[in-house]
Design a protein around this motif. Structure first.
Motif, short mmCIF file in Angstrom:
data_model
loop_
_atom_site.label_atom_id
_atom_site.label_comp_id
_atom_site.label_asym_id
_atom_site.label_seq_id
_atom_site.Cartn_x
_atom_site.Cartn_y
_atom_site.Cartn_z
N UNK A 135 27.77 -7.36 17.63
CA UNK A 135 27.73 -8.14 16.50
C UNK A 135 26.71 -7.46 15.41
N UNK A 136 25.88 -6.49 15.99
CA UNK A 136 25.16 -5.90 15.17
C UNK A 136 25.82 -5.02 13.96
N UNK A 140 27.55 -5.94 9.29
CA UNK A 140 27.29 -5.14 8.46
C UNK A 140 28.71 -4.33 7.97
N UNK A 141 29.89 -4.54 8.47
CA UNK A 141 31.11 -3.93 8.26
C UNK A 141 32.15 -4.93 8.06
N UNK A 247 23.15 1.41 8.87
CA UNK A 247 24.05 0.76 8.03
C UNK A 247 24.56 1.88 7.15
N UNK A 248 24.22 2.67 6.46
CA UNK A 248 24.64 3.57 5.75
C UNK A 248 25.74 4.36 6.43
N UNK A 249 25.33 4.64 7.59
CA UNK A 249 26.38 5.64 8.43
C UNK A 249 27.55 4.73 8.84
N UNK A 250 27.56 3.51 9.31
CA UNK A 250 28.54 2.83 9.77
C UNK A 250 29.52 2.39 8.36
N UNK A 255 33.13 0.95 5.49
CA UNK A 255 33.11 -0.14 4.40
C UNK A 255 31.95 -1.16 4.52
N UNK A 256 31.61 -1.88 3.50
CA UNK A 256 30.85 -3.06 3.91
C UNK A 256 31.33 -4.35 4.21
N UNK A 257 30.62 -5.20 4.61
CA UNK A 257 31.04 -6.67 5.31
C UNK A 257 31.57 -7.39 3.91
#
Length: 484
Positions: A135-136, A140-141, A247-250, A255-257
């Motif tokens: 879930x982490x 964010x994706x 967050x920047x890496x994933x 992409x963003x959520x």
């Protein structure tokens, strides 16, 4: 007196043996986690030099934020034996995050195929820890995670020592877990650890799972100490959010959520890597149009194909990785490599990628993790002035593999076996390859053809006829589809 002498000799012998063992363990650690280059060929049996050991220790200290002494001091020794992930630290690439590879889909299935048999956690608690760890990344994706009873994307097991993947665990402490990058998905936890669902009495499963799932989704280790992707085990407060580095890496990969803005940690931890090369995904120069992997660039400097994945060097210092769609500084993908590349080629016969700049050549192997690793004793210089700053490297594959460097209408053979360039001017290119362009920006080679890139056109030559098509096609059609 004789007895005393014998005791002294025995003590000295034990000290010597202990010192040798300590040195051996240090070398083993530095090699295992990517700080020492693996030996190959005739150098395989050689021991690292004291200078190589010192440089490897410096890399380790820099990556983990320790004082950079180059010596195996107590602080460094203690860090080396601390609980950690078993995945390599990727040779000391000190960028803020390391996005390695990705899955081609946003729906990721998972299954615990083999539960922990030593933990006091129930099967339900173990599955909840996995869900919370996943879930982490879902927060964010656009990624969605679904538990399955069938064949999963992420195959999770708990195992001990030799557990079937050629990367044995080491008992309690030391390596806690490891995972494989896409498109593998295996995620393994050491069942000799004391797995718990709290943070006080053992090793917190949710935290380690979140870290390993970062690898399984495509992230390497981070040099940011507060990142969940830092290699060493740490605990986080309840309700924590991923560090902005994670967050920047994933998000670089997926992409963003789409459901709204993401809140990240507000920690102002000082970067441990102030000298790392910044990552850039766009160019500030006037765009000429979208190119490979949908990036904007002014020029193509070199290109090579490895197992159907293309790597395109652009704008005098950047490379686009066709496996992930990322555009980055060359040295972020090819550690200790050149800052610009004039030509590039991959040899299947030698399983090496060769990068050429000026009168030097760098050789890289590709690990099963998908990382490029500089071969021992490279870069090497060649003295042939006729092919310094080559226009392209061309792999001609007809009745055997040959590699040619092309410049100013001539070609000279590069000989991987001798790791050098033939010492003569070479042969006139047009005498052997009909219709070949007089000036070439790059060449990309596959098993049955070579494609010569000139500005925004690509000209194809089948290996069996040695005649280059006079009708060019758009450069993008020369490349395999980007995997992003």
């Amino acid at each position: 007196m004789k007895n005393t002498g014998s005791v002294c000799v025995l003590v000295l012998a034990l000290i010597f043996v202990g010192s040798v063992c300590a040195q051996s363990k240090t070398e083993e650690f530095l090699l295992k986690y990517g700080y020492l280059a693996e030996r190959s060929g005739n150098n395989r049996a050689e021991n690292p030099t004291p200078e190589e050991i010192e440089q490897a220790i410096l890399k380790f200290q820099r990556f983990t934020g320790l004082p950079q002494t180059g010596r195996l001091d107590e602080t460094t020794k203690n860090k080396m034996i601390a609980p950690r992930c078993g995945v390599k630290d990727l040779g000391g690439d000190l960028a803020e995050f390391r996005a390695v590879s990705k899955w081609p889909k946003n729906l990721i299935t998972w299954k615990i195929r083999q539960f922990s048999e030593t933990s006091k956690m129930s099967h339900g608690q173990q599955r909840r820890a996995m869900r919370k760890g996943l879930k982490r990344w879902a927060d964010v994706t656009p990624l969605q995670f679904r538990e399955t009873s069938g064949k999963p994307t992420l195959d999770i097991i708990f195992g001990k020592k030799n557990h079937g993947d050629n990367h044995p665990f080491d008992g309690r402490g030391g390596v806690l877990a490891h995972a494989f990058f896409p498109r593998n998905g295996r995620t393994h936890f050491d069942d000799d650890e004391n797995w718990v669902n709290d943070k006080t009495s053992g090793t917190h499963l949710e935290t380690v799972a979140a870290h390993e799932f970062g690898h399984a989704l495509g992230l390497g280790h981070s040099a940011e100490p507060k990142s969940i992707m830092a290699p060493y085990y740490q605990t986080f407060p309840d309700g924590f959010t991923l560090h902005k580095d994670d967050v920047a890496g994933i998000q670089k990969l997926y992409g963003k959520n789409p459901n709204g803005p993401i809140t990240t940690t507000t920690s102002k931890t000082k970067k441990t890597t102030p000298t790392s090369t910044p990552r850039s995904t766009t160019t500030t120069s006037p765009p000429r149009g979208k190119g490979f992997c949908n990036h904007v660039y002014r020029s193509i400097d070199a290109a090579m194909r490895i197992d159907e994945n293309d790597f395109v060097f652009v704008d005098n210092g950047k490379v686009i990785d066709g496996r992930t769609g990322q555009k980055m500084a060359i040295q972020n993908l090819f550690y200790d490599g050149p800052n610009t590349v004039h030509a590039a080629v991959y040899s299947k016969d030698f399983s090496k990628a060769y990068l050429f700049k000026d009168n030097q050549v760098w050789a890289y192997t590709l690990s099963h993790y998908g990382q490029f690793r500089l071969v021992k004793d490279f870069p090497k210089r060649f003295t042939n002035k006729y092919v310094q700053k080559p226009e392209c490297a061309m792999l001609y594959n007809f009745h055997g593999e040959r590699i040619f460097l092309v410049k100013d209408g001539y070609f000279v053979e590069f000989m991987p076996y001798y790791e050098t360039v033939a010492p003569y001017r070479g042969y006139k290119t047009s005498d052997f390859f009909l219709n070949i362009p007089s000036r070439i920006d790059a060449a990309i080679s596959s098993d049955n053809k070579v494609q010569f890139i000139v500005k925004d056109k690509a000209y194809t030559m089948p290996n069996d006829v040695r005649v280059v098509s006079i009708r060019g096609k758009p450069t993008n059609l020369a490349f395999n589809k980007c995997q992003n």
